[in-house]
Design a protein around this motif. Structure first.
Motif, PDB file in Angstrom:
ATOM      1  N   SER A 161     116.481  68.049 -13.097  1.00 11.20           N
ATOM      2  CA  SER A 161     116.782  66.746 -13.394  1.00 11.20           C
ATOM      3  C   SER A 161     116.965  66.039 -12.026  1.00 11.20           C
ATOM      4  O   SER A 161     117.079  64.837 -12.166  1.00 11.20           O
ATOM      5  N   ILE A 162     117.180  66.483 -10.764  1.00 14.43           N
ATOM      6  CA  ILE A 162     117.190  66.011  -9.737  1.00 14.43           C
ATOM      7  C   ILE A 162     116.055  66.051  -8.750  1.00 14.43           C
ATOM      8  O   ILE A 162     115.689  65.275  -8.238  1.00 14.43           O
ATOM      9  N   ILE A 163     115.659  67.333  -8.614  1.00 19.44           N
ATOM     10  CA  ILE A 163     114.637  67.711  -7.369  1.00 19.44           C
ATOM     11  C   ILE A 163     113.259  67.224  -8.111  1.00 19.44           C
ATOM     12  O   ILE A 163     112.435  66.441  -7.378  1.00 19.44           O
ATOM     13  N   LEU A 164     112.937  67.624  -9.073  1.00 11.67           N
ATOM     14  CA  LEU A 164     111.331  67.508  -9.549  1.00 11.67           C
ATOM     15  C   LEU A 164     111.332  66.167  -9.847  1.00 11.67           C
ATOM     16  O   LEU A 164     110.046  65.589  -9.361  1.00 11.67           O
ATOM     17  N   PRO A 165     112.016  65.068 -10.432  1.00  7.01           N
ATOM     18  CA  PRO A 165     111.830  63.805 -10.490  1.00  7.01           C
ATOM     19  C   PRO A 165     111.547  62.980  -9.292  1.00  7.01           C
ATOM     20  O   PRO A 165     110.652  62.088  -9.127  1.00  7.01           O
ATOM     21  N   GLN A 166     112.289  63.479  -8.283  1.00  9.50           N
ATOM     22  CA  GLN A 166     111.925  62.889  -7.057  1.00  9.50           C
ATOM     23  C   GLN A 166     110.677  63.271  -6.401  1.00  9.50           C
ATOM     24  O   GLN A 166     109.929  62.747  -5.860  1.00  9.50           O
ATOM     25  N   ALA A 167     110.534  64.765  -6.404  1.00  6.73           N
ATOM     26  CA  ALA A 167     109.450  65.482  -5.619  1.00  6.73           C
ATOM     27  C   ALA A 167     108.084  64.919  -6.271  1.00  6.73           C
ATOM     28  O   ALA A 167     107.155  64.736  -5.714  1.00  6.73           O
ATOM     29  N   LEU A 168     108.113  65.026  -7.769  1.00  8.12           N
ATOM     30  CA  LEU A 168     106.739  64.373  -8.366  1.00  8.12           C
ATOM     31  C   LEU A 168     106.351  62.970  -7.995  1.00  8.12           C
ATOM     32  O   LEU A 168     105.086  62.697  -7.812  1.00  8.12           O
ATOM     33  N   ARG A 169     107.552  62.229  -7.876  1.00  5.84           N
ATOM     34  CA  ARG A 169     107.256  60.792  -7.480  1.00  5.84           C
ATOM     35  C   ARG A 169     106.281  60.749  -6.012  1.00  5.84           C
ATOM     36  O   ARG A 169     105.676  60.017  -5.773  1.00  5.84           O
ATOM     37  N   LEU A 170     106.852  61.484  -5.136  1.00 10.35           N
ATOM     38  CA  LEU A 170     106.617  61.498  -3.884  1.00 10.35           C
ATOM     39  C   LEU A 170     105.158  62.287  -3.717  1.00 10.35           C
ATOM     40  O   LEU A 170     104.340  62.071  -2.822  1.00 10.35           O
ATOM     41  N   SER A 171     104.814  62.920  -4.807  1.00  6.32           N
ATOM     42  CA  SER A 171     103.544  63.691  -4.687  1.00  6.32           C
ATOM     43  C   SER A 171     102.488  62.855  -5.150  1.00  6.32           C
ATOM     44  O   SER A 171     101.079  63.191  -4.973  1.00  6.32           O
ATOM     45  N   ILE A 172     102.683  61.926  -5.767  1.00  3.29           N
ATOM     46  CA  ILE A 172     101.594  61.075  -6.362  1.00  3.29           C
ATOM     47  C   ILE A 172     100.379  60.524  -5.273  1.00  3.29           C
ATOM     48  O   ILE A 172      99.185  60.923  -5.524  1.00  3.29           O
ATOM     49  N   PRO A 173     100.741  60.240  -4.014  1.00  7.90           N
ATOM     50  CA  PRO A 173      99.681  60.048  -3.033  1.00  7.90           C
ATOM     51  C   PRO A 173      98.817  61.286  -2.786  1.00  7.90           C
ATOM     52  O   PRO A 173      97.573  61.332  -2.805  1.00  7.90           O
ATOM     53  N   GLY A 174      99.411  62.438  -2.765  1.00  6.39           N
ATOM     54  CA  GLY A 174      98.815  63.730  -2.499  1.00  6.39           C
ATOM     55  C   GLY A 174      97.932  63.964  -3.733  1.00  6.39           C
ATOM     56  O   GLY A 174      96.716  64.439  -3.697  1.00  6.39           O
ATOM     57  N   TRP A 175      98.494  63.741  -4.713  1.00  4.00           N
ATOM     58  CA  TRP A 175      97.847  64.222  -6.209  1.00  4.00           C
ATOM     59  C   TRP A 175      96.657  63.009  -6.249  1.00  4.00           C
ATOM     60  O   TRP A 175      95.621  63.497  -6.623  1.00  4.00           O
ATOM     61  N   SER A 176      96.617  61.598  -5.716  1.00  4.56           N
ATOM     62  CA  SER A 176      95.363  60.954  -5.995  1.00  4.56           C
ATOM     63  C   SER A 176      94.289  61.659  -4.861  1.00  4.56           C
ATOM     64  O   SER A 176      93.117  61.484  -5.402  1.00  4.56           O
ATOM     65  N   ASN A 177      94.677  62.169  -3.824  1.00 10.09           N
ATOM     66  CA  ASN A 177      93.833  62.817  -2.974  1.00 10.09           C
ATOM     67  C   ASN A 177      93.212  64.064  -3.685  1.00 10.09           C
ATOM     68  O   ASN A 177      91.916  64.333  -3.630  1.00 10.09           O
ATOM     69  N   GLU A 178      94.035  64.833  -4.442  1.00 12.50           N
ATOM     70  CA  GLU A 178      93.435  65.963  -5.189  1.00 12.50           C
ATOM     71  C   GLU A 178      92.408  65.592  -6.342  1.00 12.50           C
ATOM     72  O   GLU A 178      91.615  66.441  -6.539  1.00 12.50           O
ATOM     73  N   TYR A 179      92.893  64.529  -6.934  1.00  7.86           N
ATOM     74  CA  TYR A 179      92.019  64.065  -7.997  1.00  7.86           C
ATOM     75  C   TYR A 179      90.450  63.998  -7.401  1.00  7.86           C
ATOM     76  O   TYR A 179      89.702  64.180  -7.874  1.00  7.86           O
ATOM     77  N   SER A 180      90.438  63.120  -6.127  1.00  2.00           N
ATOM     78  CA  SER A 180      89.100  62.965  -5.718  1.00  2.00           C
ATOM     79  C   SER A 180      88.590  64.247  -5.190  1.00  2.00           C
ATOM     80  O   SER A 180      87.045  64.346  -5.210  1.00  2.00           O
ATOM     81  N   ILE A 181      89.244  65.017  -4.451  1.00  7.95           N
ATOM     82  CA  ILE A 181      88.594  66.244  -4.328  1.00  7.95           C
ATOM     83  C   ILE A 181      88.041  67.057  -5.551  1.00  7.95           C
ATOM     84  O   ILE A 181      86.914  67.633  -5.610  1.00  7.95           O
ATOM     85  N   LEU A 182      89.128  67.020  -6.424  1.00  9.41           N
ATOM     86  CA  LEU A 182      88.610  67.940  -7.663  1.00  9.41           C
ATOM     87  C   LEU A 182      87.226  67.356  -8.288  1.00  9.41           C
ATOM     88  O   LEU A 182      86.591  67.976  -8.794  1.00  9.41           O
ATOM     89  N   LEU A 183      87.156  66.064  -8.403  1.00 12.83           N
ATOM     90  CA  LEU A 183      86.068  65.324  -9.082  1.00 12.83           C
ATOM     91  C   LEU A 183      84.853  65.852  -8.343  1.00 12.83           C
ATOM     92  O   LEU A 183      83.747  66.192  -9.070  1.00 12.83           O
ATOM     93  N   LYS A 184      84.583  65.727  -7.082  1.00 15.34           N
ATOM     94  CA  LYS A 184      83.586  66.140  -6.410  1.00 15.34           C
ATOM     95  C   LYS A 184      83.389  67.690  -6.577  1.00 15.34           C
ATOM     96  O   LYS A 184      82.174  68.116  -6.756  1.00 15.34           O
TER      97      LYS A 184
END
Lengths: 252, 226, 227
Positions: free
Chosen positions: C136-159
């Motif tokens: 309830s404390i660590i992951l809610p913050q960490a996952l928000r911070l991960s969205i830019p990295g996630w968007s990068n992962e999305y485009s890599i995975l798509l390719k």
């Protein structure tokens, strides 16, 4: 000294990287006490406070709450102990993803298992008590330092602690914001809360504290009422006058 | 799984042959990629507007489409325009062009991280613009870009396996042939995976060495959250 | 180039069908990567030593072996060895998901380690167990911070999905190859495929940026946690 203390620590020793941070420290807090830890930075005040809440596990020594020894390996016991010992940090440590209101409420729901409704009511009360009823919807990044620390106090109070540990609660604050936090602490003390505070606010402490403990190199080297210690020749006096000189604060 | 010595001997000899071919693809395309990356990176920061637009377009195109599609374009598509490339030439050009787009991102970031004062100071000393870039800016920017570029080379090593899809008999190509002959897919591709893991690990160590030997006291950008 | 143009127009419906398959694989793989990546990252940061080592080895393997080799290894080898009878589509999504979980775990790990240590401390001080604090404390913050990295992962995975044709998934590349082999208009058709990937990348990145804005906490990014 017949009853067992609210919070007791016996022979606490903590080493870190070959250095002894705490050297056989013992202390007791009785009901309604306000005791103040002073002394130079690096003297072990912060480590002691975190050991008292078992956020740092000491190598040796025993912590007790109302006469019962605490066994930190027992998770349930540790959790219940920490609920009863409120902690205020120098840099607030509000949960950054939660609003002020949610910060106060979350442990009531997750730890105390209150219903959302009961938890919300309680959170409202505690925010009101620190004068922040109107700021509940704001996030930590939208609050001033003084407001953040007051939310942190409300968060700790909501757990109904038997004792509060305050680790330099005003030292990360701009000078003009210190007063509002000290006022909250004063109210708590006058209402009978048992507290141990590390601070450099010696003038404020001299007025309110039952006892000063001067810490250096991991030991409590002087201990006594402000009246006893703030006399020429003590290290406490020397330290306090140096601080007040620097800060321009008038002691007493 | 077949572990008979005859099979293993055949497997290793095939994979070693493939490894050699892979290296012949990886090394030139890595060099090509870095060269393209530096030129394009400089153009994107200091070039005139129209040239910058072209460079930005190139990077967007090559980063925005799958490398397989690019390889097929070079190998199967170009003949439509009357240009024939051998499989290995197509692979090297394909890897180099794609890798260059990524390298240019890191070079560009490195260039942008150099404070304006460095440029002004060089000009004050009478350096020409070209000399300023070559002797003052680039040596700093490349050091900043190095971790990113190193990562890109690691990616290149792994993606070199796609050369197999344009008929190169690289590490993956040899492995595929071997597996199709013997039906020992698990054994063959586990060992092949190990080859790539070793290759990637060696490259990582080597790149860390390079980075270390080029490091200047106190120059590295302070990284990490605080 | 009229023949090239007609080839493209003729192939477009088929390629769009392929795009559905591509996006399906991508979403499945992202989801699997997320579901495995979160515990992997937590294990790498907070786990006991053996678990940390295990998670580290997993990540090392999937990040070091080319996706093409993994596809061959799992589809022709390991899945059958394990008695799994998976379709090409599911196999490809599973392999991409396993790889992605390794990369996603690195993104999440970076975000967790970027959080101030005081967050965990304060949660413990309130009596939360580590499990509660992480959830309830660590992951809610960490996952928000991960969205830019996630968007990068999305485009890599798509390719990366473009490799799935090698085991017979009828996604964009497979259909492009088929159309090209019939019409010999390789050049034009691969451009068309490239455009499709381009559009898919742009749409996905935009959607993720919208998500980032929606879950944004006022003032949070300015604290420098994203650096």
């Amino acid at each position: 000294m017949t009853d067992s203390p609210i919070l007791g620590a016996a022979n606490i020793t903590k080493r870190l990287g070959g250095k002894t941070i705490l050297d056989n420290v013992s202390l007791r807090l009785d009901k309604g006490d306000l005791k103040v830890l002073i002394g130079p930075s690096g003297g072990g005040k912060s480590t002691l406070l975190q050991c008292l809440n078992l956020l740092i596990l000491p190598e040796k020594g025993q912590i007790s709450l109302e006469g019962r020894d605490i066994h930190p390996r027992n998770k349930r016991e540790l959790s219940s102990f920490r609920q009863q010992v409120g902690m205020i940090f120098q840099d607030f440590n509000l949960f950054d993803h939660l609003s002020a209101f949610e910060n106060v409420r979350i442990a009531l729901i997750k730890v105390k298992k209150l219903s959302r409704r009961a938890a919300s009511e309680r959170a409202e009360q505690e925010l009101a008590r620190v004068g922040l009823s109107d700021k509940g919807g704001l996030y930590p990044a939208q609050l001033s330092g003084g407001q953040k620390q007051r939310v942190a106090v409300a968060r700790a109070l909501a757990m109904d602690p038997k004792v509060m540990l305050l680790d330099e609660p005003t030292s990360a604050l701009d000078p003009e914001l210190i007063g509002e936090v000290l006022a909250v602490i004063k109210d708590l003390s006058l209402a009978g809360m048992t507290m141990l505070m590390a601070t450099h606010q010696v003038g404020f402490s001299a007025q309110l504290a039952d006892e000063f403990m001067f810490m250096d190199q991991g030991r409590i080297v002087e201990q006594g009422s402000p009246k006893e210690l703030l006399v020429p020749g003590t290290r406490t006096q020397a330290f306090c006058s140096k601080i007040t000189e620097l800060a321009g604060e008038v002691p007493g | 799984m077949n572990l008979d010595p005859e099979f293993l001997r055949e497997l290793f000899s095939a994979l070693n042959k493939g490894l050699f071919v892979s290296l012949q693809l990886i090394i030139p395309s890595a060099l090509l990629g870095i060269a393209i990356g530096i030129v394009v990176g400089i153009v994107r920061v200091y070039g005139p507007k129209p040239l910058r637009t072209v460079a930005d377009g190139y990077v967007a195109l090559f980063r925005g489409t799958p490398l397989v599609a690019q390889l097929f374009m070079w190998y199967y598509g170009l003949p439509n325009l009357g240009i024939m490339l051998s499989a290995s030439a197509a692979a090297i050009v394909g890897f180099g062009m794609c890798s260059g787009a990524y390298h240019s991102e890191y070079i560009r970031g490195g260039l942008l991280s150099i404070k304006r004062g460095q440029l002004t100071a060089a000009q004050a000393l009478g350096f020409s613009p070209v000399a300023t870039i070559a002797t003052i800016i680039l040596p700093q920017a490349i050091r900043r870009a190095l971790p990113g570029c190193g990562n890109e080379i690691i990616y290149l090593i792994k993606y070199s396996s796609l050369a197999h899809l344009v008929t190169c008999l690289d590490l993956t190509g040899e492995a595929y042939g071997m597996a199709a002959r013997t039906y020992e897919f698990t054994a063959v591709f586990l060992v092949t995976g190990a080859y790539y893991l070793i290759l990637v690990s060696l490259a990582t160590i080597l790149l860390a060495r390079v980075e270390q030997s080029l490091s200047l006291p106190g120059f590295e950008r302070k990284r990490g959250p605080q | 180039m009229p023949t090239a143009l007609t080839a493209c127009i003729d192939a477009l419906p088929s390629l769009l069908m392929g795009a559905v398959s591509t996006v399906g694989m991508l979403l499945l793989a992202m989801a699997l990567g997320f579901v495995l990546g979160v515990p992997l990252s937590v294990a790498q940061v907070y786990g006991p030593r053996p678990l940390r080592w295990l998670a580290g080895t997993y990540v090392w393997f999937f990040r070091g072996v080319p996706i093409l080799v993994q596809l061959y290894l799992f589809y022709f080898g390991l899945f059958a060895l394990l008695g799994l009878n998976l379709s090409e589509f599911v196999s490809a999504a599973a392999v991409l998901g396993l790889t992605s979980s390794a990369y996603q775990s690195q993104i999440f790990r970076g975000s967790i380690q970027g959080l101030h240590a005081g967050q965990l401390k304060a949660a413990r001080a309130l009596g939360m167990t580590d499990r509660q604090a992480i959830a309830s404390i660590i992951l809610p913050q960490a996952l928000r911070l991960s969205i830019p990295g996630w968007s990068n992962e999305y485009s890599i995975l798509l390719k990366d999905t473009a490799v799935a044709f090698v085991i017979g998934v009828t996604e964009i590349m497979a259909r492009t190859r088929f159309a090209a082999s019939r019409t010999y208009e390789h050049f034009a058709l691969y451009i068309l495929a490239g455009v499709l990937y381009f559009v898919l990348t742009a749409v996905g990145v935009r959607l993720l940026r919208r998500l980032e804005k929606r879950v944004r906490i006022p003032g949070y990014a300015q604290q420098g946690s994203l650096v």
